[in-house]
Scaffold this active site. Structure first.
Site: not given
Ligand code: NAD
Length: 371
Positions: A136, A220
């Site tokens: 999401k 949420y």
């Molecule tokens: P994060 O920043 O920790 O991870 C993002 C990943 O994408 C990193 O590994 C990064 O290297 C990679 N990436 C690739 N290309 C990129 C770019 N151009 N710029 C930045 N990063 C790039 O983020 P996250 O917290 O893991 O979130 C990722 C996704 O998961 C989002 O869509 C977020 O909404 C979702 N999420 C969902 C939940 C849930 O509980 N369902 C919780 C956290 C995050």
């Protein structure tokens, strides 16, 4: 050797054999009942949510296993590849992504990238013939969501969105209680989500995130209001306040609150913030209420209810699978059986259409009627 010593050793041995047998037998019995092959997940994007919440839990799955990794960072592929025993042939850079098509060990692709990359990587996975679970918000616009749904449909593959709360015991129980009429006829939903956003991250860069707190955490409040209401809103009215002098909020919003009126007359008041902590909801009817706080956290949900003039905490038994494992296994099961997922792409699309209406309402300072 005296008789007593012998019998004691004998008994220890017997106990030992017994405990090994009891440890082995149920596993063997379960294995016989299980499908021949667990479906393989490829994780796309090795960021915080993927590596801390999802990957460590895949080993608990009944119907799925981790078989491949996709990342732009070679060190992450090396580190997590070794940690999870992923062969080098199953580790992909983004440039090599489309080669997942040729890997029969990948059945399911879980896209956990920044929001603006969801559509592209989901569509390419569908085109590679894989089932797609996407985080999401499903994408950064309703038009992108529509393209993702069309791509999955064309490939005859499943598409699900990572709305994990639908697999969480307290949230499921709250829905059951509300539907059963425990609180009477629902009249008001309040849903609040927010946290204090850390600076310097893609979430605060609109081209990457598609928006601010609403896209990330306010979704949420929106999604919970819809699953608690069990109907779709007819009208939305929103208000935003963002301190644009705060360097975090140059391109995205901080506070955005909105009201939704549902056809039954039920009204939802929803909160979304990037400068204060909230995680709660409550459904109030003419006979009482059902509330959770925290409501949609990774763990530790608590429920309070009020009926017959009495407020009490309600302890909800854990489900056999936690929300992460429940979600991962549900999608694998749907891919195996052809069943429609509980939270398909259409569910993500509904939220994105409403998010667009919320932004429009706040921007134009007027209520937006929904078709
Ligand atoms: P994060 O920043 O920790 O991870 C993002 C990943 O994408 C990193 O590994 C990064 O290297 C990679 N990436 C690739 N290309 C990129 C770019 N151009 N710029 C930045 N990063 C790039 O983020 P996250 O917290 O893991 O979130 C990722 C996704 O998961 C989002 O869509 C977020 O909404 C979702 N999420 C969902 C939940 C849930 O509980 N369902 C919780 C956290 C995050």
């Amino acid at each position: 050797m005296d008789k007593q010593a012998f019998s004691r050793r004998d008994m220890v041995q017997l106990l030992g054999v017994g405990s090994i047998a009891s440890a082995v037998l149920p596993t063997a019995a379960c294995a016989a009942d299980q499908p021949k092959r667990k479906l393989g997940y490829a994780i796309v994007g090795l960021g915080s949510y993927a590596t801390r919440q999802i990957m460590p839990r895949i080993k608990e799955c009944e119907f799925a296993r981790l078989t491949a990794l996709v990342s732009g960072t070679p060190e992450k592929l090396e580190r997590y590849g070794s940690e999870y025993n992923i062969p080098r042939t199953h580790r992909y850079s983004y440039a090599e992504y489309d080669r997942i098509r040729d890997n029969p060990d990948i059945d399911l692709v879980y896209v956990i990238l920044p929001n603006s990359m969801h559509a592209e990587y989901s569509i390419r996975a569908s085109q590679a013939g894989k089932h797609v679970l996407c985080e999401k918000p499903m994408a950064v616009s309703a038009a992108e969501c529509e393209a993702m749904i069309a791509a999955a449909r064309k490939a005859n593959r499943k598409l699900m969105i990572g709305y994990r709360s639908r697999f969480e015991a307290h949230n499921r129980h709250a829905i059951e209680l509300v539907r059963s009429g425990f609180a009477g006829t629902p009249a008001l939903i309040t849903a609040e989500h927010g946290f204090n956003a850390q600076p310097n991250q893609w979430r605060l860069d609109k081209p990457m995130s598609g928006g601010g707190s609403l896209m990330d955490i306010g979704i949420y409040s929106l999604n919970a209001a819809r699953y608690l209401a069990g109907e779709e809103p007819a009208e939305i009215s929103a208000m935003e306040y963002t301190d644009r002098s705060d360097p975090r909020f140059r391109t995205v919003e901080d506070r955005i609150d909105w009201q939704m009126r549902f056809p039954s007359g039920l009204i939802a008041n929803c909160v979304s913030r990037y400068t204060s902590n909230h995680n709660a909801y409550r459904v109030t009817g003419d006979k009482g209420w059902v509330g959770l706080e925290p409501a949609t956290s990774y763990a530790g949900q608590q429920m309070w209810v009020r009926a017959n003039g009495k407020t009490e905490q309600r302890f909800v038994p854990a489900l056999p699978k936690n929300q992460f494992v429940g979600q991962l296994d549900h999608f694998a099961e749907c891919a195996m059986s052809g069943r429609e997922p509980l939270v398909p792409g259409e569910e993500g699309l509904r939220d994105l259409r409403l998010i667009e209406a919320i932004y429009r309402s706040a921007r134009e300072h007027r209520a937006v009627k929904l078709a």
